[in-house]
Design a protein around this motif. Sequence first.
Motif, PDB file in Angstrom:
ATOM      1  N   ALA A  51       4.884   9.186  17.386  1.00  0.00           N
ATOM      2  CA  ALA A  51       3.300   8.890  17.666  1.00  0.00           C
ATOM      3  C   ALA A  51       2.569   9.156  16.511  1.00  0.00           C
ATOM      4  O   ALA A  51       1.756   8.483  16.203  1.00  0.00           O
ATOM      5  N   ARG A  52       2.760  10.458  15.873  1.00  0.00           N
ATOM      6  CA  ARG A  52       2.035  10.514  14.619  1.00  0.00           C
ATOM      7  C   ARG A  52       2.313   9.877  13.660  1.00  0.00           C
ATOM      8  O   ARG A  52       1.455   9.552  13.024  1.00  0.00           O
ATOM      9  N   ILE A  53       3.478   9.256  13.371  1.00  0.00           N
ATOM     10  CA  ILE A  53       3.780   8.370  12.478  1.00  0.00           C
ATOM     11  C   ILE A  53       3.123   6.732  12.965  1.00  0.00           C
ATOM     12  O   ILE A  53       2.611   6.196  11.773  1.00  0.00           O
ATOM     13  N   GLU A  54       2.931   6.495  13.919  1.00  0.00           N
ATOM     14  CA  GLU A  54       2.419   5.389  14.316  1.00  0.00           C
ATOM     15  C   GLU A  54       0.919   5.504  14.096  1.00  0.00           C
ATOM     16  O   GLU A  54       0.184   4.665  13.601  1.00  0.00           O
ATOM     17  N   LEU A  55       0.219   6.826  14.354  1.00  0.00           N
ATOM     18  CA  LEU A  55      -1.195   6.991  14.088  1.00  0.00           C
ATOM     19  C   LEU A  55      -1.395   6.831  12.498  1.00  0.00           C
ATOM     20  O   LEU A  55      -2.559   6.309  12.254  1.00  0.00           O
ATOM     21  N   LEU A  59      -4.258   4.290  10.989  1.00  0.00           N
ATOM     22  CA  LEU A  59      -5.361   5.051  10.349  1.00  0.00           C
ATOM     23  C   LEU A  59      -5.160   4.541   8.882  1.00  0.00           C
ATOM     24  O   LEU A  59      -6.311   3.990   8.304  1.00  0.00           O
ATOM     25  N   TYR A  60      -4.195   4.768   8.275  1.00  0.00           N
ATOM     26  CA  TYR A  60      -4.140   4.343   6.742  1.00  0.00           C
ATOM     27  C   TYR A  60      -3.784   2.960   6.592  1.00  0.00           C
ATOM     28  O   TYR A  60      -3.655   2.427   5.077  1.00  0.00           O
ATOM     29  N   GLY A  61      -3.578   2.018   7.561  1.00  0.00           N
ATOM     30  CA  GLY A  61      -3.413   0.783   7.101  1.00  0.00           C
ATOM     31  C   GLY A  61      -4.380  -0.002   6.216  1.00  0.00           C
ATOM     32  O   GLY A  61      -3.751  -0.781   5.482  1.00  0.00           O
ATOM     33  N   PRO A  62      -5.676   0.236   6.845  1.00  0.00           N
ATOM     34  CA  PRO A  62      -6.715  -0.632   6.018  1.00  0.00           C
ATOM     35  C   PRO A  62      -6.616  -0.130   4.507  1.00  0.00           C
ATOM     36  O   PRO A  62      -7.026  -0.909   3.666  1.00  0.00           O
ATOM     37  N   VAL A  63      -6.363   1.079   4.142  1.00  0.00           N
ATOM     38  CA  VAL A  63      -6.132   1.638   2.787  1.00  0.00           C
ATOM     39  C   VAL A  63      -5.192   0.825   2.009  1.00  0.00           C
ATOM     40  O   VAL A  63      -5.407   0.495   0.848  1.00  0.00           O
ATOM     41  N   GLU A  64      -4.019   0.873   2.850  1.00  0.00           N
ATOM     42  CA  GLU A  64      -2.806   0.179   2.224  1.00  0.00           C
ATOM     43  C   GLU A  64      -3.141  -1.476   1.540  1.00  0.00           C
ATOM     44  O   GLU A  64      -2.780  -2.053   0.778  1.00  0.00           O
ATOM     45  N   GLU A  65      -3.898  -2.007   2.782  1.00  0.00           N
ATOM     46  CA  GLU A  65      -4.300  -3.392   2.720  1.00  0.00           C
ATOM     47  C   GLU A  65      -5.420  -3.356   1.414  1.00  0.00           C
ATOM     48  O   GLU A  65      -5.138  -4.299   0.425  1.00  0.00           O
ATOM     49  N   LEU A  66      -6.114  -2.455   1.276  1.00  0.00           N
ATOM     50  CA  LEU A  66      -7.203  -2.487  -0.008  1.00  0.00           C
ATOM     51  C   LEU A  66      -6.261  -2.334  -1.249  1.00  0.00           C
ATOM     52  O   LEU A  66      -6.619  -2.930  -2.326  1.00  0.00           O
ATOM     53  N   ARG A  67      -5.493  -1.509  -1.207  1.00  0.00           N
ATOM     54  CA  ARG A  67      -4.358  -1.021  -2.308  1.00  0.00           C
ATOM     55  C   ARG A  67      -3.822  -2.389  -3.065  1.00  0.00           C
ATOM     56  O   ARG A  67      -3.674  -2.734  -4.001  1.00  0.00           O
ATOM     57  N   LYS A  68      -3.127  -3.291  -1.905  1.00  0.00           N
ATOM     58  CA  LYS A  68      -2.272  -4.325  -2.152  1.00  0.00           C
ATOM     59  C   LYS A  68      -3.151  -5.469  -2.788  1.00  0.00           C
ATOM     60  O   LYS A  68      -2.809  -6.057  -3.562  1.00  0.00           O
ATOM     61  N   LYS A  69      -4.541  -5.431  -2.344  1.00  0.00           N
ATOM     62  CA  LYS A  69      -5.553  -6.447  -2.954  1.00  0.00           C
ATOM     63  C   LYS A  69      -6.059  -5.868  -4.371  1.00  0.00           C
ATOM     64  O   LYS A  69      -6.564  -6.620  -5.040  1.00  0.00           O
ATOM     65  N   GLY A  70      -5.720  -4.848  -4.722  1.00  0.00           N
ATOM     66  CA  GLY A  70      -5.893  -4.058  -6.196  1.00  0.00           C
ATOM     67  C   GLY A  70      -7.500  -3.494  -6.048  1.00  0.00           C
ATOM     68  O   GLY A  70      -7.824  -3.426  -7.219  1.00  0.00           O
ATOM     69  N   SER A  71      -7.872  -3.366  -5.106  1.00  0.00           N
ATOM     70  CA  SER A  71      -9.424  -2.555  -4.839  1.00  0.00           C
ATOM     71  C   SER A  71      -9.242  -1.249  -4.685  1.00  0.00           C
ATOM     72  O   SER A  71      -9.402  -0.616  -3.502  1.00  0.00           O
ATOM     73  N   ASN A  72      -8.563  -0.578  -5.771  1.00  0.00           N
ATOM     74  CA  ASN A  72      -8.306   0.915  -5.765  1.00  0.00           C
ATOM     75  C   ASN A  72      -9.639   1.849  -5.501  1.00  0.00           C
ATOM     76  O   ASN A  72      -9.535   2.779  -4.671  1.00  0.00           O
ATOM     77  N   GLN A  73     -10.666   1.358  -5.978  1.00  0.00           N
ATOM     78  CA  GLN A  73     -11.863   2.123  -5.754  1.00  0.00           C
ATOM     79  C   GLN A  73     -12.378   2.136  -4.412  1.00  0.00           C
ATOM     80  O   GLN A  73     -12.597   3.142  -3.989  1.00  0.00           O
ATOM     81  N   GLU A  74     -12.287   0.964  -3.692  1.00  0.00           N
ATOM     82  CA  GLU A  74     -12.636   0.970  -2.263  1.00  0.00           C
ATOM     83  C   GLU A  74     -11.585   1.713  -1.420  1.00  0.00           C
ATOM     84  O   GLU A  74     -11.945   2.249  -0.525  1.00  0.00           O
ATOM     85  N   ALA A  75     -10.405   1.682  -2.010  1.00  0.00           N
ATOM     86  CA  ALA A  75      -9.441   2.448  -1.250  1.00  0.00           C
ATOM     87  C   ALA A  75      -9.543   3.882  -1.180  1.00  0.00           C
ATOM     88  O   ALA A  75      -9.405   4.502  -0.308  1.00  0.00           O
ATOM     89  N   HIS A  93      -3.962  12.504   1.355  1.00  0.00           N
ATOM     90  CA  HIS A  93      -3.758  13.127   0.068  1.00  0.00           C
ATOM     91  C   HIS A  93      -2.735  12.636  -0.603  1.00  0.00           C
ATOM     92  O   HIS A  93      -2.674  12.362  -1.953  1.00  0.00           O
ATOM     93  N   ILE A  94      -1.467  12.266  -0.055  1.00  0.00           N
ATOM     94  CA  ILE A  94      -0.445  11.409  -0.683  1.00  0.00           C
ATOM     95  C   ILE A  94      -0.916  10.286  -1.387  1.00  0.00           C
ATOM     96  O   ILE A  94      -0.475   9.856  -2.572  1.00  0.00           O
ATOM     97  N   ILE A  95      -1.321   9.222  -0.300  1.00  0.00           N
ATOM     98  CA  ILE A  95      -1.757   7.965  -0.767  1.00  0.00           C
ATOM     99  C   ILE A  95      -2.913   8.050  -2.211  1.00  0.00           C
ATOM    100  O   ILE A  95      -2.917   7.471  -3.017  1.00  0.00           O
ATOM    101  N   GLN A  96      -3.776   9.069  -1.751  1.00  0.00           N
ATOM    102  CA  GLN A  96      -4.781   9.274  -2.793  1.00  0.00           C
ATOM    103  C   GLN A  96      -4.293   9.569  -4.138  1.00  0.00           C
ATOM    104  O   GLN A  96      -4.517   9.147  -5.238  1.00  0.00           O
TER     105      GLN A  96
END
Length: 179
Positions: A51-55, A59-75, A93-96
């Motif tokens: 459940a934690r992995i799903e959460l 939670l961090y799915g939108p951040v990953e989408e921003l990363r894929k688009k190249g919007s690192n500042q927004e991410a 912290h890891i994604i950051q």
Amino acid sequence: MFNDTFDKITWSLLALVIAALAALLITNHGTGEGKAAGLGKAAEREMAYRARIELIGSLYGPVEELRKKGSNQEALLKLDELIRTYPGEAHGHIIQGEILREMGALDEAVASFEEGVKLNGDYLDEKSPLSRRVAIQGLVDEGLKSIGGRAAANPGNRSLAASLRKVNYLKSRLAGGCE
């Protein structure tokens, strides 16, 4: 004590209730529910972990989408908000750290990875679905060359010494050391 019929009936019912209670306790004790309860706890832990992995994914799915688009500042801005909202969660912290490393901010990336690993060591476990062991190993190798070289050239620089300590912390955790 057993003077009249009422007393005899009352004592007989009391003895019957005690015998039934004893029988109930004996039959439930011998069924092995202790093992089942232990299995239940292990299953509960596994379910909580999944459940934690799903959460984390939601939670961090939108951040990953921003990363894929190249919007690192927004991410990074979105991550900053998530890290403040969930301060005990290491994934932010890891994604950051990954984003900062991609942007060339090695010292800050090391600090983010260190914070994430301190919060949750699963990121070093090869068997974990959260594992970032390869990325952390690459960061440590790069950090030892870059930060280590700069720290050796400037021995009085405290910020470089602190960054080198963080790199060495990650290195020791990769080697199997604990906190």
